[in-house]
Motif scaffolding. Sequence first.
Motif, PDB file in Angstrom:
ATOM      1  N   VAL A 290      20.944  95.336  77.516  1.00 17.28           N
ATOM      2  CA  VAL A 290      21.893  95.520  78.617  1.00 17.28           C
ATOM      3  C   VAL A 290      22.411  96.962  78.636  1.00 17.28           C
ATOM      4  N   ALA A 291      22.568  97.583  77.472  1.00 18.64           N
ATOM      5  CA  ALA A 291      23.000  98.984  77.413  1.00 18.64           C
ATOM      6  C   ALA A 291      21.929  99.899  78.012  1.00 18.64           C
ATOM      7  N   ALA A 292      20.673  99.614  77.716  1.00 21.28           N
ATOM      8  CA  ALA A 292      19.584 100.428  78.260  1.00 21.28           C
ATOM      9  C   ALA A 292      19.534 100.309  79.784  1.00 21.28           C
ATOM     10  N   ILE A 293      19.721  99.108  80.302  1.00 21.00           N
ATOM     11  CA  ILE A 293      19.706  98.927  81.761  1.00 21.00           C
ATOM     12  C   ILE A 293      20.840  99.729  82.400  1.00 21.00           C
ATOM     13  N   ALA A 294      22.043  99.659  81.810  1.00 26.21           N
ATOM     14  CA  ALA A 294      23.183 100.413  82.353  1.00 26.21           C
ATOM     15  C   ALA A 294      22.910 101.918  82.311  1.00 26.21           C
ATOM     16  N   ALA A 295      22.321 102.390  81.221  1.00 25.54           N
ATOM     17  CA  ALA A 295      22.038 103.824  81.078  1.00 25.54           C
ATOM     18  C   ALA A 295      20.985 104.296  82.079  1.00 25.54           C
ATOM     19  N   VAL A 296      19.930 103.508  82.260  1.00 26.50           N
ATOM     20  CA  VAL A 296      18.904 103.866  83.253  1.00 26.50           C
ATOM     21  C   VAL A 296      19.513 103.836  84.647  1.00 26.50           C
ATOM     22  N   ARG A 297      20.337 102.866  84.906  1.00 29.31           N
ATOM     23  CA  ARG A 297      21.003 102.756  86.213  1.00 29.31           C
ATOM     24  C   ARG A 297      21.838 104.012  86.480  1.00 29.31           C
ATOM     25  N   HIS A 298      22.474 104.555  85.435  1.00 26.86           N
ATOM     26  CA  HIS A 298      23.282 105.768  85.606  1.00 26.86           C
ATOM     27  C   HIS A 298      22.400 107.006  85.756  1.00 26.86           C
ATOM     28  N   ALA A 299      21.456 107.181  84.841  1.00 27.37           N
ATOM     29  CA  ALA A 299      20.643 108.400  84.804  1.00 27.37           C
ATOM     30  C   ALA A 299      19.486 108.385  85.792  1.00 27.37           C
ATOM     31  N   ARG A 300      19.026 107.174  86.153  1.00 29.51           N
ATOM     32  CA  ARG A 300      17.818 107.001  86.962  1.00 29.51           C
ATOM     33  C   ARG A 300      16.628 107.693  86.303  1.00 29.51           C
ATOM     34  N   LYS A 301      16.595 107.563  84.966  1.00 23.78           N
ATOM     35  CA  LYS A 301      15.525 108.090  84.129  1.00 23.78           C
ATOM     36  C   LYS A 301      15.316 107.120  82.982  1.00 23.78           C
TER      37      LYS A 301
ATOM     38  N   ASP B 258      29.286 102.232  88.771  1.00 25.21           N
ATOM     39  CA  ASP B 258      27.932 102.274  89.339  1.00 25.21           C
ATOM     40  C   ASP B 258      26.864 101.820  88.348  1.00 25.21           C
ATOM     41  N   SER B 259      27.152 101.935  87.063  1.00 30.60           N
ATOM     42  CA  SER B 259      26.163 101.539  86.051  1.00 30.60           C
ATOM     43  C   SER B 259      26.383 100.117  85.533  1.00 30.60           C
ATOM     44  N   LEU B 260      27.403  99.435  86.044  1.00 27.56           N
ATOM     45  CA  LEU B 260      27.729  98.100  85.534  1.00 27.56           C
ATOM     46  C   LEU B 260      26.511  97.186  85.561  1.00 27.56           C
ATOM     47  N   THR B 261      26.253  96.572  84.427  1.00 34.10           N
ATOM     48  CA  THR B 261      25.141  95.644  84.275  1.00 34.10           C
ATOM     49  C   THR B 261      25.674  94.386  83.623  1.00 34.10           C
ATOM     50  N   VAL B 262      25.314  93.237  84.178  1.00 31.72           N
ATOM     51  CA  VAL B 262      25.751  91.951  83.641  1.00 31.72           C
ATOM     52  C   VAL B 262      24.515  91.099  83.397  1.00 31.72           C
ATOM     53  N   LYS B 263      24.466  90.488  82.224  1.00 33.26           N
ATOM     54  CA  LYS B 263      23.316  89.652  81.854  1.00 33.26           C
ATOM     55  C   LYS B 263      23.850  88.399  81.162  1.00 33.26           C
ATOM     56  N   SER B 264      23.392  87.249  81.592  1.00 35.81           N
ATOM     57  CA  SER B 264      23.759  85.989  80.940  1.00 35.81           C
ATOM     58  C   SER B 264      22.511  85.304  80.420  1.00 35.81           C
ATOM     59  N   SER B 265      22.659  84.671  79.268  1.00 34.23           N
ATOM     60  CA  SER B 265      21.558  83.914  78.684  1.00 34.23           C
ATOM     61  C   SER B 265      22.096  82.620  78.094  1.00 34.23           C
ATOM     62  N   HIS B 266      21.292  81.586  78.184  1.00 33.21           N
ATOM     63  CA  HIS B 266      21.597  80.303  77.574  1.00 33.21           C
ATOM     64  C   HIS B 266      21.120  80.381  76.116  1.00 33.21           C
ATOM     65  N   VAL B 267      21.940  79.979  75.178  1.00 36.57           N
ATOM     66  CA  VAL B 267      21.580  80.013  73.760  1.00 36.57           C
ATOM     67  C   VAL B 267      20.838  78.724  73.418  1.00 36.57           C
ATOM     68  N   LEU B 268      19.568  78.866  73.120  1.00 32.32           N
ATOM     69  CA  LEU B 268      18.694  77.734  72.845  1.00 32.32           C
ATOM     70  C   LEU B 268      18.376  77.632  71.359  1.00 32.32           C
ATOM     71  N   PRO B 269      17.830  76.507  70.898  1.00 33.91           N
ATOM     72  CA  PRO B 269      17.564  76.332  69.462  1.00 33.91           C
ATOM     73  C   PRO B 269      16.770  77.462  68.790  1.00 33.91           C
ATOM     74  N   PRO B 270      15.728  78.035  69.416  1.00 34.40           N
ATOM     75  CA  PRO B 270      15.006  79.119  68.725  1.00 34.40           C
ATOM     76  C   PRO B 270      15.845  80.391  68.520  1.00 34.40           C
ATOM     77  N   ASP B 271      16.982  80.491  69.237  1.00 32.66           N
ATOM     78  CA  ASP B 271      17.860  81.660  69.139  1.00 32.66           C
ATOM     79  C   ASP B 271      18.875  81.538  68.011  1.00 32.66           C
ATOM     80  N   THR B 272      18.898  80.387  67.337  1.00 32.41           N
ATOM     81  CA  THR B 272      19.980  80.122  66.384  1.00 32.41           C
ATOM     82  C   THR B 272      19.495  80.038  64.938  1.00 32.41           C
ATOM     83  N   ASN B 273      20.452  80.220  64.044  1.00 33.35           N
ATOM     84  CA  ASN B 273      20.192  80.131  62.608  1.00 33.35           C
ATOM     85  C   ASN B 273      20.466  78.715  62.106  1.00 33.35           C
ATOM     86  N   SER B 274      20.468  78.538  60.805  1.00 27.74           N
ATOM     87  CA  SER B 274      20.668  77.205  60.224  1.00 27.74           C
ATOM     88  C   SER B 274      22.096  76.681  60.397  1.00 27.74           C
ATOM     89  N   HIS B 275      23.005  77.516  60.877  1.00 27.60           N
ATOM     90  CA  HIS B 275      24.385  77.090  61.151  1.00 27.60           C
ATOM     91  C   HIS B 275      24.563  76.677  62.609  1.00 27.60           C
TER      92      HIS B 275
END
Length: 173
Positions: A40-51, A8-25
Motif C-alpha cells: 500500500v505504501a508503494a501504491i501511494a508513492a507511485v500515485r504521488h511521483a507517477r514513477k 492526492d496519494s491516499l491509497t486504501v486497501k482492505s483484505s479478508h484474513v483467511l486461514p493461510p494468512d494466519t499463524n498457529s494462534h
Amino acid sequence: MEAKPCIDSLTVKSSHVLPPDTNSHGTLFGGKLMAHIDDVAAIAAVRHARKPVVTASTDSVDFLQPVFEGDTICLEAFVTWTHNTSMEVFVKATTENLLTGERKVCTTAFLSMVAVDEKNEPSPVPGVYPESDEEKWLHENAQKRHEHRKNRRKESKELAEKFGTSLPWKRDC
C-alpha cells in the motif's frame, strides 16, 4: 514540478484474513501484515511521483492489536513528506471484526520510498503539502524522522561492512 497535496496519494486497501494468512494462534502473520504495508505504501508513492518506486526503509513496525482469522485488515497510506528523490509514506492498519463491527488500529508505520527512472536510478519527485491537521502533524516532524533514518542507514552500512557476508561462528554458509 508542482507540489501536490498529501490527499492526492491516499491509497486504501482492505483484505479478508483467511486461514493461510494466519499463524498457529489464529492471528495474521506479522510478515503478511508487513507485506500489505509495503504494497500500500508503494501504491501511494507511485500515485504521488507517477514513477516506479523502490522501498528504501521501513521504520519500526509495532503490532498493537492482533488481527484474527475472519477479520478484515484495512490499510490507509499517503505521502507525508518528500526530499529530492525520496518520499515518506505513513501507513495505518486497522482491523475489523466483521461480525461485531469493532475496529482497532493494529499498527502504524513510516516507509521511505525512492522514485526511480528507466535505468533504476533515483529520480526527482514533486513536493507535497499537508492540508488537514493530521497531515500537518505528520509533516512537522518528517525532517527529524528523515535524519533518524539517514543515521540508522549509516549504522546499518557499518554493520554490513564489519560482518560482511559470512557469520563469525560459521564460515561456510
